[in-house]
Design a protein around this motif. Structure first.
Motif, PDB file in Angstrom:
ATOM      1  N   GLY A  76       0.785  -1.258  -0.043  1.00 47.00           N
ATOM      2  CA  GLY A  76      -0.096  -0.071   0.016  1.00 47.00           C
ATOM      3  C   GLY A  76       1.006   1.180   0.013  1.00 47.00           C
ATOM      4  O   GLY A  76       2.031   1.172   0.122  1.00 47.00           O
ATOM      5  N   LEU A  77       0.255   2.309  -0.105  1.00 45.98           N
ATOM      6  CA  LEU A  77       0.966   3.659  -0.247  1.00 45.98           C
ATOM      7  C   LEU A  77       0.702   4.596   0.992  1.00 45.98           C
ATOM      8  O   LEU A  77      -0.542   4.982   1.087  1.00 45.98           O
ATOM      9  CB  LEU A  77       0.740   4.387  -1.566  1.00 45.98           C
ATOM     10  N   PHE A  78       1.611   5.012   1.718  1.00 41.94           N
ATOM     11  CA  PHE A  78       1.585   6.039   2.824  1.00 41.94           C
ATOM     12  C   PHE A  78       2.016   7.445   2.157  1.00 41.94           C
ATOM     13  O   PHE A  78       3.210   7.219   1.403  1.00 41.94           O
ATOM     14  CB  PHE A  78       2.181   5.508   3.987  1.00 41.94           C
ATOM     15  N   ILE A  79       1.454   8.428   2.725  1.00 43.09           N
ATOM     16  CA  ILE A  79       1.760   9.732   2.175  1.00 43.09           C
ATOM     17  C   ILE A  79       1.638  10.599   3.371  1.00 43.09           C
ATOM     18  O   ILE A  79       0.929  10.710   3.953  1.00 43.09           O
ATOM     19  CB  ILE A  79       0.868  10.381   0.908  1.00 43.09           C
ATOM     20  N   GLU A  80       2.965  11.325   3.656  1.00 47.91           N
ATOM     21  CA  GLU A  80       2.823  12.154   4.709  1.00 47.91           C
ATOM     22  C   GLU A  80       2.939  13.535   3.928  1.00 47.91           C
ATOM     23  O   GLU A  80       3.515  14.090   3.072  1.00 47.91           O
ATOM     24  CB  GLU A  80       4.464  12.312   5.308  1.00 47.91           C
ATOM     25  N   MET A  81       1.887  14.255   4.083  1.00 44.31           N
ATOM     26  CA  MET A  81       1.491  15.670   3.311  1.00 44.31           C
ATOM     27  C   MET A  81       2.152  16.613   4.234  1.00 44.31           C
ATOM     28  O   MET A  81       2.210  16.656   5.360  1.00 44.31           O
ATOM     29  CB  MET A  81       0.013  15.907   3.440  1.00 44.31           C
ATOM     30  N   LYS A  82       2.668  17.604   3.432  1.00 45.35           N
ATOM     31  CA  LYS A  82       3.352  18.832   4.026  1.00 45.35           C
ATOM     32  C   LYS A  82       2.877  19.909   2.947  1.00 45.35           C
ATOM     33  O   LYS A  82       2.594  19.899   1.906  1.00 45.35           O
ATOM     34  CB  LYS A  82       4.876  18.744   3.977  1.00 45.35           C
ATOM     35  N   CYS A 108       6.299   7.748   1.493  1.00 39.86           N
ATOM     36  CA  CYS A 108       6.881   9.115   0.777  1.00 39.86           C
ATOM     37  C   CYS A 108       6.330  10.367   1.736  1.00 39.86           C
ATOM     38  O   CYS A 108       5.275  10.425   2.297  1.00 39.86           O
ATOM     39  CB  CYS A 108       6.989   9.269  -0.525  1.00 39.86           C
ATOM     40  N   VAL A 109       6.961  11.601   1.630  1.00 37.54           N
ATOM     41  CA  VAL A 109       6.616  12.771   2.128  1.00 37.54           C
ATOM     42  C   VAL A 109       6.158  13.458   0.696  1.00 37.54           C
ATOM     43  O   VAL A 109       7.245  13.408  -0.228  1.00 37.54           O
ATOM     44  CB  VAL A 109       7.754  13.575   2.670  1.00 37.54           C
ATOM     45  N   CYS A 110       5.175  14.238   0.680  1.00 32.83           N
ATOM     46  CA  CYS A 110       4.873  14.927  -0.606  1.00 32.83           C
ATOM     47  C   CYS A 110       4.624  16.488   0.066  1.00 32.83           C
ATOM     48  O   CYS A 110       3.783  16.493   1.164  1.00 32.83           O
ATOM     49  CB  CYS A 110       3.478  14.292  -1.126  1.00 32.83           C
ATOM     50  N   ARG A 111       4.982  17.519  -0.818  1.00 38.58           N
ATOM     51  CA  ARG A 111       4.966  18.713  -0.603  1.00 38.58           C
ATOM     52  C   ARG A 111       3.841  19.183  -1.496  1.00 38.58           C
ATOM     53  O   ARG A 111       4.222  19.417  -2.637  1.00 38.58           O
ATOM     54  CB  ARG A 111       6.021  19.518  -0.601  1.00 38.58           C
ATOM     55  N   GLY A 112       2.524  19.224  -0.932  1.00 36.84           N
ATOM     56  CA  GLY A 112       1.429  19.881  -2.053  1.00 36.84           C
ATOM     57  C   GLY A 112       0.545  18.865  -2.596  1.00 36.84           C
ATOM     58  O   GLY A 112       1.299  17.756  -2.645  1.00 36.84           O
ATOM     59  N   CYS A 113      -0.322  19.087  -2.959  1.00 37.82           N
ATOM     60  CA  CYS A 113      -1.354  18.103  -3.584  1.00 37.82           C
ATOM     61  C   CYS A 113      -0.849  17.643  -4.862  1.00 37.82           C
ATOM     62  O   CYS A 113      -1.282  16.600  -5.215  1.00 37.82           O
ATOM     63  CB  CYS A 113      -2.799  18.702  -3.766  1.00 37.82           C
ATOM     64  N   ASP A 114      -0.110  18.632  -5.544  1.00 37.77           N
ATOM     65  CA  ASP A 114       0.253  18.201  -7.009  1.00 37.77           C
ATOM     66  C   ASP A 114       1.202  17.085  -6.766  1.00 37.77           C
ATOM     67  O   ASP A 114       1.356  15.974  -7.640  1.00 37.77           O
ATOM     68  CB  ASP A 114       0.691  19.206  -7.696  1.00 37.77           C
ATOM     69  N   GLU A 115       2.260  17.208  -5.737  1.00 39.01           N
ATOM     70  CA  GLU A 115       3.197  16.223  -5.728  1.00 39.01           C
ATOM     71  C   GLU A 115       2.680  14.719  -5.065  1.00 39.01           C
ATOM     72  O   GLU A 115       3.184  13.849  -5.487  1.00 39.01           O
ATOM     73  CB  GLU A 115       4.299  16.749  -4.669  1.00 39.01           C
ATOM     74  N   ALA A 116       1.666  14.943  -4.224  1.00 37.58           N
ATOM     75  CA  ALA A 116       1.163  13.873  -3.932  1.00 37.58           C
ATOM     76  C   ALA A 116       0.265  13.040  -4.935  1.00 37.58           C
ATOM     77  O   ALA A 116       0.253  11.949  -4.969  1.00 37.58           O
ATOM     78  CB  ALA A 116       0.045  14.304  -2.520  1.00 37.58           C
ATOM     79  N   PHE A 117      -0.475  13.845  -5.538  1.00 41.07           N
ATOM     80  CA  PHE A 117      -1.135  13.286  -6.708  1.00 41.07           C
ATOM     81  C   PHE A 117      -0.148  12.565  -7.719  1.00 41.07           C
ATOM     82  O   PHE A 117      -0.788  11.448  -8.260  1.00 41.07           O
ATOM     83  CB  PHE A 117      -2.066  14.239  -7.370  1.00 41.07           C
ATOM     84  N   GLU A 118       1.018  13.204  -8.057  1.00 44.47           N
ATOM     85  CA  GLU A 118       1.989  12.463  -8.946  1.00 44.47           C
ATOM     86  C   GLU A 118       2.307  11.112  -8.308  1.00 44.47           C
ATOM     87  O   GLU A 118       2.700  10.240  -8.941  1.00 44.47           O
ATOM     88  CB  GLU A 118       2.975  13.291  -9.214  1.00 44.47           C
ATOM     89  N   ALA A 119       2.602  11.109  -6.962  1.00 42.81           N
ATOM     90  CA  ALA A 119       2.893   9.995  -6.248  1.00 42.81           C
ATOM     91  C   ALA A 119       2.009   8.838  -6.302  1.00 42.81           C
ATOM     92  O   ALA A 119       2.363   7.631  -6.642  1.00 42.81           O
ATOM     93  CB  ALA A 119       3.264  10.108  -4.910  1.00 42.81           C
ATOM     94  N   ILE A 120       0.796   9.081  -6.151  1.00 36.34           N
ATOM     95  CA  ILE A 120      -0.438   8.175  -6.367  1.00 36.34           C
ATOM     96  C   ILE A 120      -0.535   7.623  -7.881  1.00 36.34           C
ATOM     97  O   ILE A 120      -0.704   6.585  -8.108  1.00 36.34           O
ATOM     98  CB  ILE A 120      -1.787   8.792  -5.941  1.00 36.34           C
ATOM     99  N   ARG A 121      -0.369   8.804  -8.854  1.00 32.56           N
ATOM    100  CA  ARG A 121      -0.387   8.292 -10.312  1.00 32.56           C
ATOM    101  C   ARG A 121       0.658   7.393 -10.458  1.00 32.56           C
ATOM    102  O   ARG A 121       0.502   6.248 -10.990  1.00 32.56           O
ATOM    103  CB  ARG A 121      -0.491   9.487 -11.113  1.00 32.56           C
ATOM    104  N   ASN A 122       1.878   7.467 -10.047  1.00 29.17           N
ATOM    105  CA  ASN A 122       3.113   6.556 -10.245  1.00 29.17           C
ATOM    106  C   ASN A 122       3.020   5.306  -9.519  1.00 29.17           C
ATOM    107  O   ASN A 122       3.085   4.412 -10.155  1.00 29.17           O
ATOM    108  CB  ASN A 122       4.505   7.199  -9.853  1.00 29.17           C
ATOM    109  N   TYR A 123       2.383   5.274  -8.388  1.00 28.66           N
ATOM    110  CA  TYR A 123       2.061   4.085  -7.537  1.00 28.66           C
ATOM    111  C   TYR A 123       0.990   3.258  -8.395  1.00 28.66           C
ATOM    112  O   TYR A 123       1.055   2.117  -8.351  1.00 28.66           O
ATOM    113  CB  TYR A 123       1.663   4.610  -6.255  1.00 28.66           C
ATOM    114  N   LEU A 124       0.064   3.884  -9.116  1.00 27.14           N
ATOM    115  CA  LEU A 124      -1.314   3.135  -9.339  1.00 27.14           C
ATOM    116  C   LEU A 124      -0.894   2.571 -10.861  1.00 27.14           C
ATOM    117  O   LEU A 124      -1.514   1.674 -11.562  1.00 27.14           O
ATOM    118  CB  LEU A 124      -2.406   4.000  -9.545  1.00 27.14           C
ATOM    119  N   LYS A 125       0.473   3.032 -11.431  1.00 27.99           N
ATOM    120  CA  LYS A 125       0.753   2.682 -13.002  1.00 27.99           C
ATOM    121  C   LYS A 125       0.993   1.174 -13.006  1.00 27.99           C
ATOM    122  O   LYS A 125       1.730   0.577 -11.816  1.00 27.99           O
ATOM    123  CB  LYS A 125       2.213   3.449 -13.311  1.00 27.99           C
TER     124      LYS A 125
END
Length: 125
Positions: A76-82, A108-125
């Motif tokens: 699964g994917l955990f995201i720490e939002m900043k 992972c740590v993501c700074r902002g929604c765009d970075e977090a969305f990119e992390a999710i998009r890459n994870y779901l590939k």
């Protein structure tokens, strides 16, 4: 500054970034979005609520969001939002993220929604 207060530096609060992330995921991945949820460890609470939640298992350092879908060998994917600017990753957060990655989760740590969305998009590939 409490999570629900508007920022004074022109950058959205962590709360607003997380709200936007959820909306983005719901729009782009409606089926998968049901498996994305917040882990409300942070925020301002009164002492009695904090004590109660600690007894229930709230842990310092646990990331803000979890996508409960296995992908690419991860559980699964955990995201720490900043915030995009100014958010600090605590020692406990760094340790928890390292432990989650070692246990087979992507964290992972993501700074902002765009970075977090990119992390999710890459994870779901």
């Amino acid at each position: 500054m409490p999570r629900n207060m508007p920022p004074t530096d022109g950058y959205p609060s962590e709360h607003l970034e997380q709200v936007q992330l959820v909306a983005m995921v719901e729009a782009a991945y409606p089926r998968e979005a049901a498996m994305l949820f917040a882990i409300p460890n942070g925020g301002d609470r009164n002492v009695l609520v904090a004590v109660k939640l600690k007894k229930e298992g709230v842990r310092r350092g646990v990331p803000d969001m979890f996508l409960a879908l296995p992908r690419g060998g991860w559980h699964g994917l955990f995201i720490e939002m900043k915030r995009r600017r100014g958010g600090v990753v605590s020692r406990e957060q760094k340790e928890y993220i390292a432990a989650l990655n070692a246990a087979g989760y992507r964290a992972c740590v993501c700074r902002g929604c765009d970075e977090a969305f990119e992390a999710i998009r890459n994870y779901l590939k």
